[in-house]
Design a protein around this motif. Structure first.
Motif, PDB file in Angstrom:
ATOM      1  N   ASP A   3     -73.698  28.708  24.543  1.00 12.96           N
ATOM      2  CA  ASP A   3     -73.026  27.937  25.737  1.00 12.96           C
ATOM      3  C   ASP A   3     -72.204  26.758  25.375  1.00 12.96           C
ATOM      4  N   ARG A   4     -71.159  26.747  26.195  1.00 18.55           N
ATOM      5  CA  ARG A   4     -70.051  25.336  25.666  1.00 18.55           C
ATOM      6  C   ARG A   4     -70.093  24.604  26.994  1.00 18.55           C
ATOM      7  N   PRO A   5     -71.209  23.919  27.060  1.00 15.56           N
ATOM      8  CA  PRO A   5     -71.062  22.803  28.242  1.00 15.56           C
ATOM      9  C   PRO A   5     -70.026  21.903  28.438  1.00 15.56           C
ATOM     10  N   PRO A   6     -69.880  21.394  29.593  1.00 20.08           N
ATOM     11  CA  PRO A   6     -70.523  21.686  31.013  1.00 20.08           C
ATOM     12  C   PRO A   6     -70.198  23.175  31.436  1.00 20.08           C
ATOM     13  N   LEU A   7     -71.116  23.651  31.947  1.00 21.00           N
ATOM     14  CA  LEU A   7     -70.893  25.009  32.547  1.00 21.00           C
ATOM     15  C   LEU A   7     -70.493  25.253  33.954  1.00 21.00           C
ATOM     16  N   PRO A   8     -70.006  26.157  34.512  1.00 21.84           N
ATOM     17  CA  PRO A   8     -69.401  26.225  35.852  1.00 21.84           C
ATOM     18  C   PRO A   8     -70.896  26.694  36.575  1.00 21.84           C
ATOM     19  N   PRO A   9     -70.919  26.407  37.677  1.00 26.94           N
ATOM     20  CA  PRO A   9     -69.917  25.819  38.762  1.00 26.94           C
ATOM     21  C   PRO A   9     -69.699  24.256  38.367  1.00 26.94           C
ATOM     22  N   PHE A  10     -68.388  24.019  38.595  1.00 27.58           N
ATOM     23  CA  PHE A  10     -68.135  22.471  38.156  1.00 27.58           C
ATOM     24  C   PHE A  10     -68.352  21.428  39.254  1.00 27.58           C
ATOM     25  N   THR A  11     -68.741  20.262  39.150  1.00 28.53           N
ATOM     26  CA  THR A  11     -68.798  19.270  39.882  1.00 28.53           C
ATOM     27  C   THR A  11     -67.689  18.357  39.536  1.00 28.53           C
ATOM     28  N   ARG A  12     -67.251  17.272  40.209  1.00 27.39           N
ATOM     29  CA  ARG A  12     -66.111  16.335  39.838  1.00 27.39           C
ATOM     30  C   ARG A  12     -66.496  15.850  38.399  1.00 27.39           C
ATOM     31  N   GLY A  13     -67.748  15.430  38.277  1.00 27.85           N
ATOM     32  CA  GLY A  13     -68.196  14.935  36.860  1.00 27.85           C
ATOM     33  C   GLY A  13     -67.936  15.999  35.832  1.00 27.85           C
ATOM     34  N   THR A  14     -68.529  16.975  35.953  1.00 24.07           N
ATOM     35  CA  THR A  14     -68.604  17.904  34.897  1.00 24.07           C
ATOM     36  C   THR A  14     -67.127  18.477  34.532  1.00 24.07           C
ATOM     37  N   ALA A  15     -66.118  18.712  35.630  1.00 23.47           N
ATOM     38  CA  ALA A  15     -64.936  19.352  35.462  1.00 23.47           C
ATOM     39  C   ALA A  15     -64.150  18.082  34.909  1.00 23.47           C
ATOM     40  N   GLN A  20     -61.721  15.903  29.752  1.00 20.72           N
ATOM     41  CA  GLN A  20     -61.865  14.918  28.491  1.00 20.72           C
ATOM     42  C   GLN A  20     -61.971  15.784  27.239  1.00 20.72           C
ATOM     43  N   ALA A  21     -62.927  16.621  27.295  1.00 22.86           N
ATOM     44  CA  ALA A  21     -63.245  17.301  26.013  1.00 22.86           C
ATOM     45  C   ALA A  21     -62.105  18.213  25.605  1.00 22.86           C
ATOM     46  N   ALA A  22     -61.323  18.665  26.398  1.00 21.62           N
ATOM     47  CA  ALA A  22     -60.239  19.502  25.995  1.00 21.62           C
ATOM     48  C   ALA A  22     -58.900  18.474  25.469  1.00 21.62           C
ATOM     49  N   GLU A  23     -58.721  17.642  26.172  1.00 21.79           N
ATOM     50  CA  GLU A  23     -57.698  16.310  25.597  1.00 21.79           C
ATOM     51  C   GLU A  23     -58.261  16.131  24.186  1.00 21.79           C
ATOM     52  N   ARG A  74     -52.176  13.463  26.862  1.00 24.17           N
ATOM     53  CA  ARG A  74     -53.169  13.046  27.848  1.00 24.17           C
ATOM     54  C   ARG A  74     -53.214  14.051  28.977  1.00 24.17           C
ATOM     55  N   LYS A  75     -54.600  14.319  29.546  1.00 26.30           N
ATOM     56  CA  LYS A  75     -54.947  15.267  30.240  1.00 26.30           C
ATOM     57  C   LYS A  75     -55.549  14.663  31.560  1.00 26.30           C
ATOM     58  N   ASP A  76     -55.327  14.806  32.708  1.00 26.72           N
ATOM     59  CA  ASP A  76     -55.791  14.473  33.848  1.00 26.72           C
ATOM     60  C   ASP A  76     -56.482  15.537  34.766  1.00 26.72           C
ATOM     61  N   LEU A  77     -57.722  15.653  35.251  1.00 32.25           N
ATOM     62  CA  LEU A  77     -58.393  16.385  36.343  1.00 32.25           C
ATOM     63  C   LEU A  77     -57.366  16.439  37.689  1.00 32.25           C
ATOM     64  N   TRP A  78     -56.899  17.519  38.146  1.00 32.94           N
ATOM     65  CA  TRP A  78     -56.241  17.464  39.261  1.00 32.94           C
ATOM     66  C   TRP A  78     -56.895  18.086  40.620  1.00 32.94           C
ATOM     67  N   ALA A  79     -57.818  19.145  40.239  1.00 35.67           N
ATOM     68  CA  ALA A  79     -58.659  19.781  41.180  1.00 35.67           C
ATOM     69  C   ALA A  79     -59.642  20.721  40.482  1.00 35.67           C
ATOM     70  N   PHE A  80     -60.597  21.128  41.358  1.00 36.52           N
ATOM     71  CA  PHE A  80     -61.478  22.023  40.796  1.00 36.52           C
ATOM     72  C   PHE A  80     -62.231  22.861  41.693  1.00 36.52           C
ATOM     73  N   ASP A  81     -62.642  24.049  41.543  1.00 35.60           N
ATOM     74  CA  ASP A  81     -63.592  24.828  42.275  1.00 35.60           C
ATOM     75  C   ASP A  81     -64.382  25.827  41.654  1.00 35.60           C
ATOM     76  N   ARG A  84     -63.101  27.208  38.195  1.00 35.73           N
ATOM     77  CA  ARG A  84     -61.840  26.978  37.885  1.00 35.73           C
ATOM     78  C   ARG A  84     -61.482  25.357  38.087  1.00 35.73           C
ATOM     79  N   ILE A  85     -60.260  24.982  37.017  1.00 32.94           N
ATOM     80  CA  ILE A  85     -59.931  23.643  36.953  1.00 32.94           C
ATOM     81  C   ILE A  85     -58.462  23.668  36.997  1.00 32.94           C
ATOM     82  N   ALA A  86     -57.861  22.661  37.546  1.00 35.88           N
ATOM     83  CA  ALA A  86     -56.311  22.355  37.469  1.00 35.88           C
ATOM     84  C   ALA A  86     -56.299  21.160  36.794  1.00 35.88           C
TER      85      ALA A  86
END
Length: 152
Positions: A3-15, A20-23, A74-81, A84-86
């Protein structure tokens, strides 16, 4: 498969952690390291380029960072569900002729149950800038983590 945490389903914090990990990974400019965040059969659309699988991701990123010198992102979280993350992002780099660029974009990400990205769609626009107008330098300092980056 590990596994590569955090795992879905995402919360605001885990998204936000995933973004940040991707950035952080992309700012290493290490194609092998970055590719490990994607599934073996991950599919991408990056501008007008379509990429499938880790080997193609590594080749794409190797060519990208050979062209885009002094790349900083620089990356910023826009939305999640769910799984999925935008994301919205900006990066700066210079080309071989010394011209500086700021690139603005949006990404749509989809993850499998192991936390690997299976799909990435990126729309990106480029703006020529002067070196004196740069504002993205290397890895984001700790005190700036979690903050949105200004549009201009």
């Amino acid at each position: 498969m590990a596994d590569r945490p955090p795992l879905p389903p995402f919360t605001r914090g885990t998204a936000a952690q995933k973004v940040q990990a991707a950035e952080d990974a992309w700012n290493t400019r290490d194609p092998q390291r970055v590719a490990l965040a994607y599934s073996e059969d991950s599919v991408w659309r990056n501008r007008d380029t379509f990429v499938t699988g880790r080997a193609e991701i590594v080749a794409f990123l190797t060519a990208k960072w050979a062209r885009e010198q002094e790349y900083a992102l620089r990356k910023d979280l826009w939305a999640f569900d769910g799984n999925r993350i935008a994301v919205r992002f900006q990066y700066e780099c210079r080309d071989a002729d010394g011209q500086w660029w700021r690139s603005y974009g949006n990404e749509l990400w989809e993850f499998d149950e192991h936390g690997l990205m299976t799909r990435r769609e990126a729309s990106i626009n480029d703006l020529a800038i002067l070196e004196k107008d740069r504002r993205v330098f290397g890895t984001r300092p700790e005190e700036e983590r979690g903050r949105s980056f200004p549009l201009q």
